[in-house]
Design a protein around this motif. Sequence first.
Motif, mmCIF file in Angstrom:
data_model
loop_
_atom_site.group_PDB
_atom_site.id
_atom_site.type_symbol
_atom_site.label_atom_id
_atom_site.label_comp_id
_atom_site.label_asym_id
_atom_site.label_seq_id
_atom_site.Cartn_x
_atom_site.Cartn_y
_atom_site.Cartn_z
ATOM 1 N N SER A 48 -15.258 -19.659 -4.809
ATOM 2 C CA SER A 48 -15.247 -18.912 -6.229
ATOM 3 C C SER A 48 -15.294 -20.127 -7.453
ATOM 4 C CB SER A 48 -13.804 -18.320 -6.275
ATOM 5 O OG SER A 48 -12.820 -19.272 -6.290
ATOM 6 N N ASP A 49 -15.055 -21.272 -7.092
ATOM 7 C CA ASP A 49 -15.155 -22.380 -8.105
ATOM 8 C C ASP A 49 -16.594 -22.416 -8.128
ATOM 9 O OD1 ASP A 49 -12.656 -22.347 -8.750
ATOM 10 O OD2 ASP A 49 -12.076 -24.187 -7.573
ATOM 11 N N GLU A 50 -17.233 -22.573 -7.053
ATOM 12 C CA GLU A 50 -18.572 -23.094 -6.985
ATOM 13 C C GLU A 50 -19.493 -21.999 -7.673
ATOM 14 O OE1 GLU A 50 -16.946 -25.721 -4.056
ATOM 15 O OE2 GLU A 50 -16.703 -23.481 -4.393
ATOM 16 N N ILE A 51 -19.059 -20.497 -7.307
ATOM 17 C CA ILE A 51 -19.990 -19.505 -7.998
ATOM 18 C C ILE A 51 -19.821 -19.411 -9.344
ATOM 19 C CG2 ILE A 51 -19.941 -16.961 -8.034
ATOM 20 C CD1 ILE A 51 -18.959 -16.875 -4.914
ATOM 21 N N ALA A 52 -18.552 -19.789 -10.061
ATOM 22 C CA ALA A 52 -18.176 -19.688 -11.523
ATOM 23 C C ALA A 52 -18.969 -20.932 -12.018
ATOM 24 C CB ALA A 52 -16.807 -19.789 -11.397
ATOM 25 N N ARG A 53 -19.036 -21.909 -11.474
ATOM 26 C CA ARG A 53 -19.743 -22.888 -11.992
ATOM 27 C C ARG A 53 -21.166 -22.767 -12.113
ATOM 28 N NH1 ARG A 53 -16.018 -26.614 -9.457
ATOM 29 N NH2 ARG A 53 -17.503 -27.117 -7.741
ATOM 30 N N TYR A 54 -21.779 -22.318 -11.116
ATOM 31 C CA TYR A 54 -23.199 -21.931 -11.004
ATOM 32 C C TYR A 54 -23.781 -20.813 -12.011
ATOM 33 C CZ TYR A 54 -27.631 -20.523 -8.903
ATOM 34 O OH TYR A 54 -28.696 -20.235 -8.732
ATOM 35 N N ALA A 55 -22.888 -20.075 -12.133
ATOM 36 C CA ALA A 55 -22.897 -18.774 -13.037
ATOM 37 C C ALA A 55 -22.986 -19.135 -14.606
ATOM 38 C CB ALA A 55 -22.013 -17.618 -12.754
ATOM 39 N N ILE A 93 -28.027 -14.717 -8.582
ATOM 40 C CA ILE A 93 -27.699 -15.703 -7.872
ATOM 41 C C ILE A 93 -28.931 -15.959 -6.986
ATOM 42 C CG2 ILE A 93 -25.900 -16.668 -5.888
ATOM 43 C CD1 ILE A 93 -24.489 -16.423 -8.365
ATOM 44 N N SER A 94 -29.345 -17.202 -6.730
ATOM 45 C CA SER A 94 -30.661 -17.593 -6.044
ATOM 46 C C SER A 94 -30.327 -17.709 -4.462
ATOM 47 C CB SER A 94 -31.142 -18.899 -6.463
ATOM 48 O OG SER A 94 -30.203 -19.867 -5.878
ATOM 49 N N LYS A 95 -31.316 -17.333 -3.648
ATOM 50 C CA LYS A 95 -30.964 -17.456 -2.378
ATOM 51 C C LYS A 95 -30.754 -18.810 -1.779
ATOM 52 C CE LYS A 95 -33.494 -16.130 2.041
ATOM 53 N NZ LYS A 95 -34.684 -15.764 2.529
ATOM 54 N N GLN A 96 -31.414 -20.054 -2.545
ATOM 55 C CA GLN A 96 -30.911 -21.186 -1.974
ATOM 56 C C GLN A 96 -29.547 -21.636 -2.441
ATOM 57 O OE1 GLN A 96 -33.805 -20.026 -3.989
ATOM 58 N NE2 GLN A 96 -35.309 -21.161 -3.148
ATOM 59 N N PHE A 97 -29.046 -20.987 -3.320
ATOM 60 C CA PHE A 97 -27.274 -21.269 -3.713
ATOM 61 C C PHE A 97 -26.479 -20.707 -2.518
ATOM 62 C CE2 PHE A 97 -23.385 -19.961 -5.493
ATOM 63 C CZ PHE A 97 -22.976 -21.095 -6.030
ATOM 64 N N GLU A 129 -27.534 -19.872 0.343
ATOM 65 C CA GLU A 129 -27.640 -20.467 1.819
ATOM 66 C C GLU A 129 -27.201 -21.960 1.875
ATOM 67 O OE1 GLU A 129 -28.809 -19.284 4.620
ATOM 68 O OE2 GLU A 129 -28.773 -17.149 3.618
ATOM 69 N N ASN A 130 -27.526 -22.845 0.818
ATOM 70 C CA ASN A 130 -27.126 -24.297 0.709
ATOM 71 C C ASN A 130 -25.628 -24.497 0.329
ATOM 72 O OD1 ASN A 130 -29.746 -24.434 1.687
ATOM 73 N ND2 ASN A 130 -30.734 -24.797 -0.591
ATOM 74 N N VAL A 131 -25.222 -23.744 -0.591
ATOM 75 C CA VAL A 131 -23.667 -24.025 -0.921
ATOM 76 C C VAL A 131 -22.715 -22.949 -0.402
ATOM 77 C CG1 VAL A 131 -22.401 -24.087 -3.143
ATOM 78 C CG2 VAL A 131 -24.835 -24.731 -3.348
ATOM 79 N N ILE A 132 -22.828 -21.730 -0.503
ATOM 80 C CA ILE A 132 -21.842 -20.900 -0.009
ATOM 81 C C ILE A 132 -21.720 -20.624 1.339
ATOM 82 C CG2 ILE A 132 -20.987 -18.443 -0.239
ATOM 83 C CD1 ILE A 132 -20.818 -20.098 -3.019
ATOM 84 N N ARG A 133 -22.699 -20.647 2.238
ATOM 85 C CA ARG A 133 -22.607 -20.249 3.526
ATOM 86 C C ARG A 133 -21.993 -21.531 4.095
ATOM 87 N NH1 ARG A 133 -24.169 -16.831 7.179
ATOM 88 N NH2 ARG A 133 -25.183 -15.485 5.678
ATOM 89 N N PRO A 134 -22.195 -22.585 4.014
ATOM 90 C CA PRO A 134 -21.482 -23.650 4.532
ATOM 91 C C PRO A 134 -20.070 -23.801 4.317
ATOM 92 C CG PRO A 134 -23.675 -24.722 3.601
ATOM 93 C CD PRO A 134 -23.433 -23.175 3.172
ATOM 94 N N ILE A 135 -19.549 -23.138 3.107
ATOM 95 C CA ILE A 135 -18.536 -23.241 2.872
ATOM 96 C C ILE A 135 -17.731 -21.936 3.619
ATOM 97 C CG2 ILE A 135 -16.632 -22.382 1.065
ATOM 98 C CD1 ILE A 135 -18.399 -23.724 -0.920
ATOM 99 N N LEU A 136 -18.606 -21.010 3.775
ATOM 100 C CA LEU A 136 -18.110 -19.761 4.524
ATOM 101 C C LEU A 136 -17.779 -20.141 6.231
ATOM 102 C CD1 LEU A 136 -19.882 -16.797 2.848
ATOM 103 C CD2 LEU A 136 -17.157 -17.558 2.724
ATOM 104 N N LYS A 137 -18.775 -20.843 6.351
ATOM 105 C CA LYS A 137 -18.923 -21.257 8.104
ATOM 106 C C LYS A 137 -17.686 -22.288 8.376
ATOM 107 C CE LYS A 137 -22.515 -22.149 10.357
ATOM 108 N NZ LYS A 137 -23.884 -22.542 10.720
ATOM 109 N N ALA A 138 -17.512 -22.956 7.211
ATOM 110 C CA ALA A 138 -16.364 -24.160 7.713
ATOM 111 C C ALA A 138 -14.962 -23.617 7.378
ATOM 112 C CB ALA A 138 -16.465 -25.311 6.504
ATOM 113 N N HIS A 139 -14.667 -22.413 6.603
ATOM 114 C CA HIS A 139 -13.750 -21.753 6.669
ATOM 115 C C HIS A 139 -13.371 -20.752 7.993
ATOM 116 C CE1 HIS A 139 -10.315 -20.375 4.435
ATOM 117 N NE2 HIS A 139 -10.360 -19.266 4.772
ATOM 118 N N PHE A 140 -14.183 -19.963 7.990
ATOM 119 C CA PHE A 140 -14.053 -19.149 9.331
ATOM 120 C C PHE A 140 -14.448 -19.416 10.817
ATOM 121 C CE2 PHE A 140 -14.869 -16.405 5.542
ATOM 122 C CZ PHE A 140 -13.803 -15.466 5.446
ATOM 123 N N ARG A 141 -15.165 -20.613 10.607
ATOM 124 C CA ARG A 141 -15.351 -21.249 11.823
ATOM 125 C C ARG A 141 -16.164 -20.552 12.952
ATOM 126 N NH1 ARG A 141 -9.638 -24.556 12.323
ATOM 127 N NH2 ARG A 141 -9.889 -25.436 10.167
#
Length: 380
Positions: free
Chosen positions: A181-188, A217-221, A223-235
């Motif tokens: 959520s912090d990353e999304i807020a900063r990016y927006a 929200i761009s596709k690059q953001f 894939e490159n920012v949010i998806r790694p965070i979700l993968k690290a969290h949900f594993r």
Amino acid sequence: MAAFQGEQRRRELAERRRFPLEQRLREHIVGQEGAITTVGAAVRRRENGWYDEEHPLVFLFLGSSGIGKTELAKQTARYLHKDVKKGFIRLDMSEFQEKHEVAKFIGSPPGYVGHEEGGQLTKKLKECPNAVVLFDEVDKAHPDVLTVMLQLFDEGRLTDGKGKTIECKDAIFIMTCNAGSDEIARYALQLRQEALEMNKNRLAENLNDIQTEEITISKQFKENVIRPILKAHFRRDEFLGRINEIVYFLPFCRSELSLLVLQELNSWAKKAKQRHDITLIWDRDVMDVLTDGYNVHYGARSIKHEVDRRVVNQLAAAYEQDLLPRGCTLRIAVDDKGNGADEDGLKRAPRLRLEIVEQGSEGRRLDIMEPLSKEDTTFS
């Protein structure tokens, strides 16, 4: 019977054409056009038979607190179900942080305490298999609970503690998550700042193609920012793979904040009239002062707290001190004397004042006594 059901179905379709889901959501949610459009399109596919009937519809709502995630889920359920108490199931996933709390989710197996009670989810899904189910703050749930949810999303069925299988392929599952959520807020906020600078330049050059405050929200953001965070969290990739739509909720822009302030002030004006026969009005610059109290981490709640702290506290104190005659007109105004700097030299936010508006006069300022300090109440 079949003819009656067919006629009922036709009436429901006609009603939905006249009042689409997006229209209902916009009546209750400020901003979030991207989220409203995404959810509306997915629900429309499902309601009109253009969906995979082997799997339920699964959403993941991402974004800061207080920006409409829970409200969007609730209004979707209200749109789809006449009995919203049965049709909307909300589970706070912070209650399922321990391994043994899986039993609370699906029910205890035979021989264990609470076996006859059933699970919080399974019991409610039996009553309404096509409910809208909200898993609030799913990032707090124990991994074993996520495993149960994966079976639910993948197969559209759930086996309770008694061994009975509950079919729920027609349900809609919505998860809210604060991860990223912090990353999304900063990016927006960065995108909005760039759009603001671009508009300033275009105005300076007398160009007419001014951009609106809507951002994407761009596709690059993603894939490159949010998806790694979700993968690290949900594993687990298979968990993320069962999500139909990841929906992004963005911080409010200035015009949306002004609308939130207006809604909050209108709400208190209505209460003042109903409870005390007081007409509450306010100057335009009052809204600007209250809008400045926005905190991106708390969303609309920060606006509500700002109105409570700076307006409602004064109203309550004035009422307690018998300064508000019944039937009066009360104006909220910005107090110019409140400007200046504090002890650290920082600019102090303008203060708000209350005035009684009397016929033929500009307004009489209320002399509201401040609450007693600790020193005033200390007895020798």
